[in-house]
Design a protein around this motif. Structure first.
Motif, mmCIF file in Angstrom:
data_model
loop_
_atom_site.group_PDB
_atom_site.id
_atom_site.type_symbol
_atom_site.label_atom_id
_atom_site.label_comp_id
_atom_site.label_asym_id
_atom_site.label_seq_id
_atom_site.Cartn_x
_atom_site.Cartn_y
_atom_site.Cartn_z
ATOM 1 N N LEU A 1 4.747 52.423 9.163
ATOM 2 C CA LEU A 1 4.776 51.025 9.565
ATOM 3 C C LEU A 1 6.141 50.516 9.130
ATOM 4 C CD1 LEU A 1 3.487 48.272 10.416
ATOM 5 C CD2 LEU A 1 2.748 48.042 8.012
ATOM 6 N N ARG A 2 6.899 49.956 10.050
ATOM 7 C CA ARG A 2 8.261 49.490 9.759
ATOM 8 C C ARG A 2 8.274 47.970 9.677
ATOM 9 N NH1 ARG A 2 11.038 50.523 14.374
ATOM 10 N NH2 ARG A 2 10.770 48.368 14.945
ATOM 11 N N CYS A 3 8.815 47.459 8.575
ATOM 12 C CA CYS A 3 8.940 46.018 8.377
ATOM 13 C C CYS A 3 10.381 45.734 7.969
ATOM 14 C CB CYS A 3 7.997 45.532 7.290
ATOM 15 S SG CYS A 3 6.259 45.946 7.597
ATOM 16 N N THR A 4 11.092 44.966 8.777
ATOM 17 C CA THR A 4 12.483 44.647 8.482
ATOM 18 C C THR A 4 12.641 43.136 8.350
ATOM 19 O OG1 THR A 4 13.176 44.468 10.800
ATOM 20 C CG2 THR A 4 13.298 46.657 9.780
ATOM 21 N N TRP A 5 13.583 42.741 7.520
ATOM 22 C CA TRP A 5 13.932 41.337 7.337
ATOM 23 C C TRP A 5 15.425 41.190 7.574
ATOM 24 C CZ3 TRP A 5 10.436 37.566 6.993
ATOM 25 C CH2 TRP A 5 9.132 37.923 6.653
ATOM 26 N N GLY A 6 15.790 40.263 8.443
ATOM 27 C CA GLY A 6 17.191 40.013 8.765
ATOM 28 C C GLY A 6 17.553 40.631 10.101
ATOM 29 N N VAL A 7 18.846 40.596 10.377
ATOM 30 C CA VAL A 7 19.389 41.190 11.598
ATOM 31 C C VAL A 7 20.382 42.268 11.189
ATOM 32 C CG1 VAL A 7 19.073 39.084 12.965
ATOM 33 C CG2 VAL A 7 21.234 39.459 11.763
ATOM 34 N N SER B 1 10.991 34.453 4.864
ATOM 35 C CA SER B 1 11.263 33.731 6.106
ATOM 36 C C SER B 1 12.363 32.700 5.915
ATOM 37 C CB SER B 1 9.991 33.043 6.619
ATOM 38 O OG SER B 1 9.043 34.014 7.006
ATOM 39 N N SER B 2 12.455 32.120 4.729
ATOM 40 C CA SER B 2 13.500 31.117 4.488
ATOM 41 C C SER B 2 14.834 31.756 4.119
ATOM 42 C CB SER B 2 13.069 30.122 3.414
ATOM 43 O OG SER B 2 13.036 30.739 2.142
ATOM 44 N N LYS B 3 14.817 32.945 3.492
ATOM 45 C CA LYS B 3 16.060 33.576 3.025
ATOM 46 C C LYS B 3 16.582 34.678 3.942
ATOM 47 C CE LYS B 3 15.186 33.139 -1.938
ATOM 48 N NZ LYS B 3 14.987 33.930 -3.167
ATOM 49 N N HIS B 4 15.687 35.453 4.545
ATOM 50 C CA HIS B 4 16.088 36.680 5.234
ATOM 51 C C HIS B 4 15.484 36.839 6.625
ATOM 52 C CE1 HIS B 4 17.950 37.968 1.551
ATOM 53 N NE2 HIS B 4 16.817 37.883 0.903
ATOM 54 N N ALA B 5 15.086 35.743 7.259
ATOM 55 C CA ALA B 5 14.463 35.823 8.586
ATOM 56 C C ALA B 5 15.444 36.403 9.600
ATOM 57 C CB ALA B 5 13.995 34.437 9.023
ATOM 58 N N PRO B 6 14.927 36.954 10.664
ATOM 59 C CA PRO B 6 13.516 37.043 11.039
ATOM 60 C C PRO B 6 12.881 38.360 10.596
ATOM 61 C CG PRO B 6 14.850 37.661 12.906
ATOM 62 C CD PRO B 6 15.807 37.299 11.782
ATOM 63 N N LEU B 7 11.560 38.404 10.708
ATOM 64 C CA LEU B 7 10.811 39.635 10.492
ATOM 65 C C LEU B 7 10.899 40.467 11.758
ATOM 66 C CD1 LEU B 7 8.750 41.429 8.962
ATOM 67 C CD2 LEU B 7 6.941 39.951 9.863
ATOM 68 N N ASN B 8 11.278 41.726 11.609
ATOM 69 C CA ASN B 8 11.322 42.712 12.697
ATOM 70 C C ASN B 8 12.177 42.284 13.891
ATOM 71 O OD1 ASN B 8 9.787 44.555 11.267
ATOM 72 N ND2 ASN B 8 7.872 43.759 12.057
ATOM 73 N N ASP B 9 13.391 41.843 13.616
ATOM 74 C CA ASP B 9 14.336 41.511 14.687
ATOM 75 C C ASP B 9 14.662 42.767 15.487
ATOM 76 O OD1 ASP B 9 16.350 39.334 15.657
ATOM 77 O OD2 ASP B 9 17.542 41.184 15.446
ATOM 78 N N ALA B 10 14.840 42.609 16.785
ATOM 79 C CA ALA B 10 15.123 43.746 17.671
ATOM 80 C C ALA B 10 16.390 44.499 17.274
ATOM 81 C CB ALA B 10 15.231 43.267 19.115
ATOM 82 N N SER B 11 17.354 43.834 16.650
ATOM 83 C CA SER B 11 18.592 44.514 16.247
ATOM 84 C C SER B 11 18.351 45.514 15.114
ATOM 85 C CB SER B 11 19.653 43.497 15.819
ATOM 86 O OG SER B 11 19.285 42.864 14.599
ATOM 87 N N MET B 12 17.178 45.446 14.490
ATOM 88 C CA MET B 12 16.819 46.370 13.407
ATOM 89 C C MET B 12 15.775 47.378 13.885
ATOM 90 S SD MET B 12 18.329 45.340 10.432
ATOM 91 C CE MET B 12 17.285 45.315 8.996
ATOM 92 N N ALA B 13 15.803 47.715 15.154
ATOM 93 C CA ALA B 13 14.785 48.580 15.751
ATOM 94 C C ALA B 13 14.821 50.013 15.223
ATOM 95 C CB ALA B 13 14.918 48.589 17.269
ATOM 96 N N GLY C 1 20.085 42.712 4.563
ATOM 97 C CA GLY C 1 18.819 43.068 5.177
ATOM 98 C C GLY C 1 17.922 43.880 4.268
ATOM 99 N N ILE C 2 16.662 43.942 4.661
ATOM 100 C CA ILE C 2 15.638 44.693 3.934
ATOM 101 C C ILE C 2 14.852 45.510 4.959
ATOM 102 C CG2 ILE C 2 13.597 44.554 2.448
ATOM 103 C CD1 ILE C 2 14.556 41.688 1.685
ATOM 104 N N VAL C 3 14.623 46.784 4.642
ATOM 105 C CA VAL C 3 13.842 47.677 5.507
ATOM 106 C C VAL C 3 12.753 48.320 4.647
ATOM 107 C CG1 VAL C 3 13.876 49.740 6.943
ATOM 108 C CG2 VAL C 3 15.850 48.200 6.926
ATOM 109 N N THR C 4 11.513 48.139 5.046
ATOM 110 C CA THR C 4 10.401 48.750 4.325
ATOM 111 C C THR C 4 9.597 49.616 5.278
ATOM 112 O OG1 THR C 4 10.251 46.964 2.723
ATOM 113 C CG2 THR C 4 8.273 48.291 3.021
ATOM 114 N N GLY C 5 9.253 50.798 4.809
ATOM 115 C CA GLY C 5 8.368 51.693 5.542
ATOM 116 C C GLY C 5 7.136 51.967 4.695
ATOM 117 N N VAL C 6 5.973 51.941 5.334
ATOM 118 C CA VAL C 6 4.723 52.247 4.640
ATOM 119 C C VAL C 6 4.066 53.386 5.403
ATOM 120 C CG1 VAL C 6 2.490 51.367 3.840
ATOM 121 C CG2 VAL C 6 4.474 49.824 3.943
ATOM 122 N N ALA C 7 3.792 54.484 4.696
ATOM 123 C CA ALA C 7 3.257 55.671 5.360
ATOM 124 C C ALA C 7 2.202 56.355 4.499
ATOM 125 C CB ALA C 7 4.386 56.650 5.652
#
Length: 145
Positions: free
Chosen positions: A52-58, A20-32, A63-69
């Motif tokens: 389950l999609r979890c993104t950090w940044g815009v 949250s301090s380095k790469h916010a926000p979590l799941n920004d709409a621009s990373m949809a 940015g960081i993109v994680t998927g859990v399946a």
């Protein structure tokens, strides 16, 4: 094991605070609709599993993109085959298999992927120019606590 229903369930409180301090926000709409992988076949397979999609940044150069399946044994074997044939370094870790790849791309971008498979769960992370030190390890420790 089942796939968590929210991103907050895959991270420790400490990692959420750091991200949250380095790469916010979590799941920004621009990373949809982010890419999960640059590896042939991996992106396509993960998308079919509705992770389950979890993104950090815009959307942008960091940015960081994680998927859990959830995966079957056959899907897990297919993922590992694709990764090992694509120059990923794979090995046993924390009761599962972890595969990683990092490369410097154009314009000095640092790109990487980390994949962890255990107990019918696939955790896939794609990142660009982000500090992910301890990232996958935190997810493993949190999800398999």
């Amino acid at each position: 094991m089942t796939v968590p229903t929210s991103c907050e369930e895959i991270y420790s409180g400490e990692l959420i605070a750091a991200l949250s301090s380095k790469h916010a926000p979590l799941n920004d709409a621009s990373m949809a609709d982010p890419n999960y992988s640059n590896t042939e076949g991996v992106e396509e397979l993960l998308r079919t599993l509705d992770p389950l999609r979890c993104t950090w940044g815009v959307a942008g150069p960091v940015g960081i993109v994680t998927g859990v399946a959830a995966v079957t044994a056959e899907q897990s074997a297919a993922v590992l085959e694709m990764l090992t044939s694509s120059a990923f370094a794979c090995g046993d870790e924390s009761g599962g298999t972890k595969c990683e790849f990092r490369s410097e791309g154009e314009k000095e971008f640092l790109l990487g992927e980390s994949h962890f498979l255990r107990d019918g769960i696939w955790v896939s992370t794609f990142w660009i120019n982000a500090d992910i030190t301890g990232y996958t390890e935190d997810i493993i420790a949190t999800m398999w606590a």
